[in-house]
Write a protein that holds these residues in place. Sequence first.
Motif, mmCIF file in Angstrom:
data_model
loop_
_atom_site.group_PDB
_atom_site.id
_atom_site.type_symbol
_atom_site.label_atom_id
_atom_site.label_comp_id
_atom_site.label_asym_id
_atom_site.label_seq_id
_atom_site.Cartn_x
_atom_site.Cartn_y
_atom_site.Cartn_z
ATOM 1 N N MET A 51 45.290 34.243 55.375
ATOM 2 C CA MET A 51 44.633 35.399 54.768
ATOM 3 C C MET A 51 45.104 35.631 53.330
ATOM 4 O O MET A 51 44.358 36.124 52.492
ATOM 5 N N LYS A 52 46.355 35.303 53.055
ATOM 6 C CA LYS A 52 46.909 35.571 51.727
ATOM 7 C C LYS A 52 46.481 34.537 50.704
ATOM 8 O O LYS A 52 46.511 34.795 49.504
ATOM 9 N N GLY A 53 46.110 33.349 51.174
ATOM 10 C CA GLY A 53 45.687 32.304 50.244
ATOM 11 C C GLY A 53 46.812 31.368 49.850
ATOM 12 O O GLY A 53 46.599 30.453 49.063
ATOM 13 N N THR A 54 48.006 31.598 50.370
ATOM 14 C CA THR A 54 49.099 30.648 50.140
ATOM 15 C C THR A 54 50.110 30.733 51.266
ATOM 16 O O THR A 54 50.314 31.797 51.856
ATOM 17 N N LEU A 55 50.729 29.584 51.542
ATOM 18 C CA LEU A 55 51.802 29.518 52.535
ATOM 19 C C LEU A 55 53.118 30.004 51.937
ATOM 20 O O LEU A 55 54.005 30.461 52.643
ATOM 21 N N TRP A 56 53.206 29.937 50.596
ATOM 22 C CA TRP A 56 54.499 30.111 49.933
ATOM 23 C C TRP A 56 54.641 31.506 49.343
ATOM 24 O O TRP A 56 53.848 31.913 48.503
ATOM 25 N N LYS A 57 55.688 32.195 49.759
ATOM 26 C CA LYS A 57 55.896 33.569 49.302
ATOM 27 C C LYS A 57 56.020 33.637 47.779
ATOM 28 O O LYS A 57 55.542 34.574 47.147
ATOM 29 N N VAL A 58 56.667 32.632 47.203
ATOM 30 C CA VAL A 58 56.953 32.685 45.774
ATOM 31 C C VAL A 58 55.667 32.623 44.930
ATOM 32 O O VAL A 58 55.634 33.115 43.809
ATOM 33 N N PHE A 59 54.597 32.043 45.499
ATOM 34 C CA PHE A 59 53.347 31.915 44.740
ATOM 35 C C PHE A 59 52.358 33.053 45.016
ATOM 36 O O PHE A 59 51.278 33.081 44.434
ATOM 37 N N TYR A 60 52.714 33.958 45.913
ATOM 38 C CA TYR A 60 51.791 35.052 46.252
ATOM 39 C C TYR A 60 51.892 36.144 45.192
ATOM 40 O O TYR A 60 52.941 36.761 45.017
ATOM 41 N N ASP A 61 50.780 36.366 44.503
ATOM 42 C CA ASP A 61 50.791 37.318 43.385
ATOM 43 C C ASP A 61 49.437 38.021 43.317
ATOM 44 O O ASP A 61 48.607 37.716 42.450
ATOM 45 N N PRO A 62 49.182 38.965 44.259
ATOM 46 C CA PRO A 62 47.841 39.564 44.335
ATOM 47 C C PRO A 62 47.536 40.476 43.138
ATOM 48 O O PRO A 62 48.450 41.061 42.553
ATOM 49 N N TYR A 63 46.254 40.546 42.811
ATOM 50 C CA TYR A 63 45.810 41.360 41.677
ATOM 51 C C TYR A 63 44.935 42.497 42.166
ATOM 52 O O TYR A 63 43.977 42.277 42.913
ATOM 53 N N TYR A 64 45.265 43.711 41.734
ATOM 54 C CA TYR A 64 44.448 44.885 42.039
ATOM 55 C C TYR A 64 43.925 45.469 40.742
ATOM 56 O O TYR A 64 44.616 45.438 39.717
ATOM 57 N N SER A 65 42.716 46.011 40.809
ATOM 58 C CA SER A 65 42.154 46.623 39.609
ATOM 59 C C SER A 65 42.994 47.814 39.178
ATOM 60 O O SER A 65 43.322 48.673 39.989
ATOM 61 N N PRO A 66 43.340 47.888 37.911
ATOM 62 C CA PRO A 66 44.077 49.063 37.428
ATOM 63 C C PRO A 66 43.223 50.327 37.525
ATOM 64 O O PRO A 66 43.753 51.436 37.527
ATOM 65 N N TYR A 67 41.905 50.152 37.637
ATOM 66 C CA TYR A 67 41.010 51.301 37.757
ATOM 67 C C TYR A 67 40.843 51.732 39.205
ATOM 68 O O TYR A 67 40.372 52.812 39.509
ATOM 69 N N GLU A 68 41.236 50.823 40.123
ATOM 70 C CA GLU A 68 41.126 51.069 41.558
ATOM 71 C C GLU A 68 42.382 51.783 42.049
ATOM 72 O O GLU A 68 42.310 52.720 42.826
ATOM 73 N N THR A 69 43.563 51.338 41.601
ATOM 74 C CA THR A 69 44.834 51.935 42.009
ATOM 75 C C THR A 69 45.350 52.802 40.879
ATOM 76 O O THR A 69 45.980 52.324 39.942
ATOM 77 N N LYS A 70 45.078 54.080 41.017
ATOM 78 C CA LYS A 70 45.444 55.048 39.972
ATOM 79 C C LYS A 70 46.952 55.058 39.703
ATOM 80 O O LYS A 70 47.402 55.299 38.595
#
Lengths: 76, 190
Positions: A51-70
């Motif tokens: 679900m995360k798109g990677t097996l490796w914790k070090v490469f997991y870097d999700p992006y959230y919209s700055p307009y979505e998360t106040k």
Amino acid sequence: MFTTRKQYEPYISPFDPCPPIRVKTYVTAPNLYIGFQPPNLPQFPLREALMKGTLWKVFYDPYYSPYETKTKGDGS
Amino acid sequence: MMWIYEKKLQYPVRVSTCNPRLAKYLIEQYGGADGELAAALRYLNQRYTLPSKVIGLLNDIGTEELAHLEMIATMVYKLTKDATPEQLKEAGLEPHYVDHERALFYHNAAGVPFTATYIQAKGDPITDLYEDIAAEEKARATYQWIINMSDDPDLNDGLRFLREREIIHSQRFREAVEILKEERNQKKFF
């Protein structure tokens, strides 16, 4: 370790037509820092990794919209 | 080689609102310069003339890009399939409707049709891999800008998955460069 978001303060003119964005943010993803992947890095459980798109914790870097998360507002 | 097709998406695509405007943005990753079609065609073509050690990587990533293309197609289809011509007009999609009705087409968010001039195969391994790294970073950035423009949490969830894959692909292409740089007969230290 490293951070995956960087900030800078651009020049603000007294004559800018729009309200200025005082702090600009950009992404520096983990792939910039690690080089050839070393062996035995920590992994996510398999189902979670799918679900995360990677097996490796070090490469997991999700992006959230700055307009979505106040609260954060920096794309992190 | 040949492909095996598994009749499911790489990651489940969910869309919460009927918002054809998001389809207009997403089509950038379908038929745009830094989109999934460009990526798949680039890697699956470059792979023939790269050193043997990295051909498999381009084969695998190029194949995965086709799976991403299919996810984008599903998102666009879901966002437009039940929209009325009036809604499509409001979303700025009337030029698309006039030419394609609700069919998908390989063009970018501004309606510019896909062209092979978006991609290159230089025959120089480092040159090609550097283009591939740049392509992954451009696609990652595009996903960020689409996420910024979108207010659909379910859609953004899928886009975040695709963006994470761009990071991993960039990492693997960077490792491919390291493999090709490697001096012969030297001990490897990690």
